[in-house]
Enzyme design. Structure first.
Site, mmCIF file in Angstrom:
data_model
loop_
_atom_site.group_PDB
_atom_site.id
_atom_site.type_symbol
_atom_site.label_atom_id
_atom_site.label_comp_id
_atom_site.label_asym_id
_atom_site.label_seq_id
_atom_site.Cartn_x
_atom_site.Cartn_y
_atom_site.Cartn_z
ATOM 1 N N PHE A 20 -12.307 8.386 -23.672
ATOM 2 C CA PHE A 20 -12.659 7.125 -23.024
ATOM 3 C C PHE A 20 -11.667 6.015 -23.384
ATOM 4 O O PHE A 20 -10.825 6.171 -24.267
ATOM 5 C CB PHE A 20 -14.074 6.721 -23.420
ATOM 6 C CG PHE A 20 -14.318 6.724 -24.915
ATOM 7 C CD1 PHE A 20 -13.822 5.712 -25.730
ATOM 8 C CD2 PHE A 20 -15.056 7.735 -25.513
ATOM 9 C CE1 PHE A 20 -14.046 5.705 -27.098
ATOM 10 C CE2 PHE A 20 -15.290 7.742 -26.888
ATOM 11 C CZ PHE A 20 -14.781 6.723 -27.668
ATOM 12 N N SER A 249 -12.430 3.765 -34.312
ATOM 13 C CA SER A 249 -11.625 4.755 -33.620
ATOM 14 C C SER A 249 -12.516 5.681 -32.824
ATOM 15 O O SER A 249 -13.730 5.718 -33.016
ATOM 16 C CB SER A 249 -10.800 5.580 -34.617
ATOM 17 O OG SER A 249 -11.645 6.419 -35.376
ATOM 18 N N LYS A 250 -11.894 6.469 -31.941
ATOM 19 C CA LYS A 250 -12.650 7.433 -31.138
ATOM 20 C C LYS A 250 -13.369 8.420 -32.047
ATOM 21 O O LYS A 250 -14.452 8.906 -31.729
ATOM 22 C CB LYS A 250 -11.700 8.190 -30.204
ATOM 23 C CG LYS A 250 -11.108 7.336 -29.093
ATOM 24 C CD LYS A 250 -10.192 8.167 -28.208
ATOM 25 C CE LYS A 250 -9.531 7.312 -27.151
ATOM 26 N NZ LYS A 250 -8.614 8.079 -26.303
ATOM 27 N N ARG A 251 -12.740 8.730 -33.179
ATOM 28 C CA ARG A 251 -13.316 9.736 -34.065
ATOM 29 C C ARG A 251 -14.347 9.139 -35.023
ATOM 30 O O ARG A 251 -15.031 9.875 -35.714
ATOM 31 C CB ARG A 251 -12.199 10.414 -34.872
ATOM 32 C CG ARG A 251 -11.226 11.211 -34.012
ATOM 33 C CD ARG A 251 -10.089 11.784 -34.854
ATOM 34 N NE ARG A 251 -9.167 12.538 -34.031
ATOM 35 C CZ ARG A 251 -8.155 12.009 -33.359
ATOM 36 N NH1 ARG A 251 -7.956 10.696 -33.406
ATOM 37 N NH2 ARG A 251 -7.347 12.762 -32.646
ATOM 38 N N ARG A 252 -14.406 7.813 -35.078
ATOM 39 C CA ARG A 252 -15.292 7.182 -36.049
ATOM 40 C C ARG A 252 -16.214 6.159 -35.393
ATOM 41 O O ARG A 252 -16.074 4.964 -35.580
ATOM 42 C CB ARG A 252 -14.470 6.495 -37.146
ATOM 43 C CG ARG A 252 -13.822 7.439 -38.138
ATOM 44 C CD ARG A 252 -13.394 6.716 -39.376
ATOM 45 N NE ARG A 252 -14.526 5.931 -39.895
ATOM 46 C CZ ARG A 252 -14.788 4.669 -39.558
ATOM 47 N NH1 ARG A 252 -14.041 4.012 -38.738
ATOM 48 N NH2 ARG A 252 -15.841 4.077 -40.077
#
Length: 468
Positions: A20, A249-252
């Protein structure tokens, strides 16, 4: 930025379609868009899709939808890097012919062994220049069956210096950076090379981006120089930190821009909040898109990381909810209700409901929470029934029900029926109004009860009062 640009401004946003639109990228897009609009320039959307394994059309669609929702209109694009491979290959061949790039036949295993040895010796991990041509140097024989990568012949002497639009002067010695790969063995360009060719071809004059790209900038500046291309000005914006103080972030834990749309936020509020995450105009907290364009000259960008604050975003959105047109809110509330499976036949009927409840709401989700009671049965909490719908008040509720069954159905007449019932049973307003709220609305607190009831169908009110 003290001096206005002397050439037509062209900015860009270049997201990678591997997920996204990240909030940080949305902020960068906003700054790039606002700067271009401020100077009467152009804003370009580029899709950096060279990560073939992870890029998806769904991500592209979501990025474009997010840009559209935020109102960040672009003048060119979307331009896709993977549709420009011939151009990158042509530039690479020109660089090889000019001696600013060379083919490297090291295998991934050889590169790993090289860097492992450096690490064991306490040296910095980097390419050692095995295939870098130098005067008088004999290169290894070209191995059979190995597809080469192409590396940029980075200068080994001197420094790279630029005056960052956000951070000020930055200098990095060329000896700190090595000969980066610009074209992989599979023929796909790397980020640092493709972005330079793109910005050159698209005449980009100003690059706003996250400060994770600071370390990439020396390579890119050297590449611009090797190509004889004009250098854009760079502005590296600090990261956005999450509630835990770590990088969003995207991962967090970061969610997509479209998730905020689904979560009931208004695009103008989102834009306002994103703008203030790293930029300010005096003490102004709330401002229109037009005001931001008028004010955003590239100055007053913060050098410090910004903190994502959901409570502040909710406050900003609440201010815009109060100002929003009721008919517009009705459409948004209807969308929220339909997503819950609640049918809304007449959106226009929701407008007066939005007018009544919007001052109490931070999002259109909360607005739908209020309005839902007009369309579905309510289930008051047992403790509210026990506390408020007492035997002492039930006769008054019955009297009120009889009055409501026989009057004109409007706010003023309903108000008079409530007053007459209070007087008849010698009660105070809360003693009657609260149990009515519990039975009809499913909660003990609402705006003025006569206004709330007037928006219900009479039969629904009478049926709910009958449950006392």
């Amino acid at each position: 930025m003290s001096q206005p640009p002397t050439t037509p401004v062209r900015t860009r946003i270049a997201p990678s379609p591997t997920g996204f639109l990240h909030l940080g990228t949305a902020r960068t897009a906003l700054y790039s868009w606002a700067y271009a609009r401020h100077h009467g320039g152009q804003f370009v959307l580029r899709i950096e899709d060279t990560d073939v394994a992870r890029s998806t059309q769904d991500s592209v669609d979501q990025i474009i939808a997010s840009m559209h929702w935020l109102g960040l209109d672009y003048d060119e694009g979307p331009v896709y890097q993977m549709q420009r491979l011939q151009r990158y290959h042509a530039v690479v061949e020109q660089m090889i012919a000019a001696g600013t790039a060379y083919r490297c036949y090291c295998t991934p295993e050889e590169l790993e062994a090289m860097k492992a040895g450096q690490e064991a010796r306490g040296e910095k991990r980097r390419y050692d220049g095995t295939w870098r041509p130098e005067p008088g140097k004999t290169l290894p024989p070209v191995p059979d069956g190995v597809k080469p990568a192409v590396r940029f012949r980075n200068p080994v002497e001197g420094e790279v210096t630029w005056d960052d639009l956000v951070k000020g002067p930055i200098t990095i010695a060329n000896r700190e950076i090595d000969d980066l790969i610009i074209l992989r063995p599979d023929g796909v360009p790397t980020y640092n090379f493709a972005v330079v060719v793109d910005d050159w071809d698209m005449s980009i004059t100003h690059v706003f981006r996250g400060d994770e790209h600071v370390n990439n900038t020396p390579w890119q500046i050297n590449l611009f120089g090797a190509l004889g291309a004009p250098l854009p000005l760079f502005g590296h914006c600090p990261v956005i930190l999450g509630e835990d103080g770590l990088k969003l972030s995207k991962r967090r834990g970061a969610v997509s821009v479209t998730a905020y749309e689904e979560g009931g936020y208004l695009p103008e509020a989102m834009l306002n909040y994103l703008a203030r995450l790293g930029w300010s105009h005096g003490d102004d907290e709330l401002f229109t898109r037009e005001q931001m364009v008028a004010w955003f000259d590239g100055s007053h960008l913060s050098k410090s990381p910004a903190q994502w604050d959901p409570a502040k975003l909710a406050w900003v959105n609440a201010q815009y909810m109060k100002q929003a047109d009721d008919a517009r809110l009705a459409k948004l509330a209807a969308q929220q209700l339909r997503s819950r499976g609640v049918a809304v036949a007449d959106e226009a009927a929701l407008a007066p409901m939005c007018a009544l409840f919007k001052d109490r709401c931070s999002t259109t989700v909360e607005l739908a929470d209020w309005i839902e009671m007009y369309f579905v049965p309510v289930a008051p909490k047992a403790e509210d029934i026990t506390a408020h719908v007492t035997d002492a008040v039930k006769p008054a509720l019955e009297s009120l029900r009889d009055r409501l069954a026989a009057i004109d159905w409007d706010k003023g007449t309903i108000q008079q029926a409530i007053k007459d019932t209070i007087a008849e049973h010698k009660l105070k307003m809360p003693q009657l109004a609260v149990p009515v709220r519990v039975l009809v609305c499913g909660r003990p607190q609402t705006p003025s009860i006569d206004a709330v009831l007037s928006l219900f169908a009479r039969d629904d009110v009478l049926a709910r009062l009958r449950t006392a």
